[in-house]
Design an enzyme around this catalytic site. Structure first.
Site, PDB file in Angstrom:
ATOM      1  N   CYS A  97       0.843  -1.210   0.000  1.00 40.15           N
ATOM      2  CA  CYS A  97       0.000   0.000   0.000  1.00 40.15           C
ATOM      3  C   CYS A  97       0.873   1.253   0.000  1.00 40.15           C
ATOM      4  O   CYS A  97       0.565   2.241  -0.673  1.00 40.15           O
ATOM      5  CB  CYS A  97      -0.910   0.029   1.227  1.00 40.15           C
ATOM      6  N   ALA A 148      -6.275   3.958   0.927  1.00 41.23           N
ATOM      7  CA  ALA A 148      -5.096   3.125   0.700  1.00 41.23           C
ATOM      8  C   ALA A 148      -5.503   1.711   0.313  1.00 41.23           C
ATOM      9  O   ALA A 148      -6.446   1.158   0.861  1.00 41.23           O
ATOM     10  CB  ALA A 148      -4.248   3.071   1.977  1.00 41.23           C
ATOM     11  N   HIS A 149      -4.806   1.178  -0.660  1.00 41.41           N
ATOM     12  CA  HIS A 149      -5.025  -0.230  -1.011  1.00 41.41           C
ATOM     13  C   HIS A 149      -3.929  -0.686  -1.957  1.00 41.41           C
ATOM     14  O   HIS A 149      -3.215   0.128  -2.541  1.00 41.41           O
ATOM     15  CB  HIS A 149      -6.403  -0.446  -1.645  1.00 41.41           C
ATOM     16  N   ALA A 150      -3.816  -2.010  -2.101  1.00 47.57           N
ATOM     17  CA  ALA A 150      -2.924  -2.574  -3.103  1.00 47.57           C
ATOM     18  C   ALA A 150      -3.752  -3.589  -3.879  1.00 47.57           C
ATOM     19  O   ALA A 150      -4.986  -3.477  -3.919  1.00 47.57           O
ATOM     20  CB  ALA A 150      -1.694  -3.186  -2.438  1.00 47.57           C
ATOM     21  N   PHE A 206      -8.585  -0.572   2.224  1.00 48.84           N
ATOM     22  CA  PHE A 206      -9.398  -1.749   1.928  1.00 48.84           C
ATOM     23  C   PHE A 206      -8.560  -2.814   1.264  1.00 48.84           C
ATOM     24  O   PHE A 206      -7.491  -2.547   0.714  1.00 48.84           O
ATOM     25  CB  PHE A 206     -10.645  -1.406   1.089  1.00 48.84           C
TER      26      PHE A 206
END
Lengths: 153, 104
Positions: free
Chosen positions: A45, A65-67, A103
């Site tokens: 992230c 934020a996420h990856a 998430f």
């Protein structure tokens, strides 16, 4: 629908952080503790922002934020953290950030209903409500409300 | 909605972000609402910037850091910093679509 009901939802209020990397870590930490994501997801992230720029700051004061699913997501999850003091992400217009969402989705589709409802809530007054929430319970109930809306969708 | 010279065609609108999962989906939801309020029925898709390069679209919407590279990739490119502001996006889309003659 079933996806959303099984989602891990977490909330933290007035968290103190030093810088955007710590803000992202703080938003991911409860998901890590709930075993919804793996440690490497948190680092991804942060790397996403380092590599792609601060586009995760989707609105004034709000970061998402996420990856990617393959970066270590075990269960569909959404976290929100309100910050004690805002931090700069380096976004030209939406800085500084005081609300950080994180998430994770186990695949490319499970998160869609959840995020669509998060979007609708943000189009309304979710951000203001989160900013004025005094307790973690209030923040928690606001985030639970998003899932309620999904069920009613 | 119909485009000039091709009344059967619905506009293809693409929202873009770095990964194509989160930010662009939030923006897509906002764009849907804005376009509906403008009375337009369109095909919407949310994608990551690298996929977006190989897709033909009539309208591309994203943050400045992403739309810069699409300036000539679509007839209408709209830059927006607040992905949750329906009114602001509606205003920008209205102006841009009217300039193309796609909205009257």
């Amino acid at each position: 629908m079933a996806d959303v009901e099984g989602a891990v939802l977490t909330a933290r209020s007035r968290v103190e952080v030093d810088g955007w990397q710590e803000a992202i870590r703080a938003s991911c930490q409860p998901l890590l503790e709930a075993e919804a994501i793996e440690e490497r997801y948190v680092e991804r992230c942060i790397e996403m922002v380092e590599d792609e720029g601060p586009y995760v700051v989707v609105a004034p004061g709000i970061a998402l934020a996420h990856a990617r699913p393959e970066d270590g997501v075990k269960r569909l999850c959404l976290s929100v953290v309100t910050l004690a003091a805002p931090v700069e992400f380096g976004h030209s217009e939406n800085d500084p950030v005081d609300l950080v969402f994180a998430f994770g989705s186990p695949d490319s589709t499970q998160h869609v209903s959840l995020l669509r409802n998060l979007a609708r809530a943000l189009q309304a007054d979710l951000a203001d409500k989160l900013r004025t929430a005094n307790t973690v319970e209030e923040v928690e109930s606001l985030i639970q409300g998003i899932v309620q809306d999904v069920k009613e969708d | 909605m119909t485009t000039k010279g091709n009344p059967e065609k619905r506009l293809k609108v693409m929202t873009v972000c770095g990964v194509g999962m989160g930010s662009s989906l939030i923006l897509r939801t906002t764009a849907e609402k804005a376009l509906k309020q403008l009375g337009l029925e369109v095909d919407l898709e949310h994608v990551d910037v690298s996929s977006a390069r190989s897709i033909d679209a009539d309208v591309i919407i994203g943050q400045a850091m992403h739309t810069e590279e699409f300036e000539d990739a679509a007839p209408v490119v709209v830059t927006i910093s607040d992905f949750t502001d329906v009114e602001a996006l509606k205003g920008k889309l209205k102006e841009a679509l009217e300039a193309q003659g796609w909205l009257t």
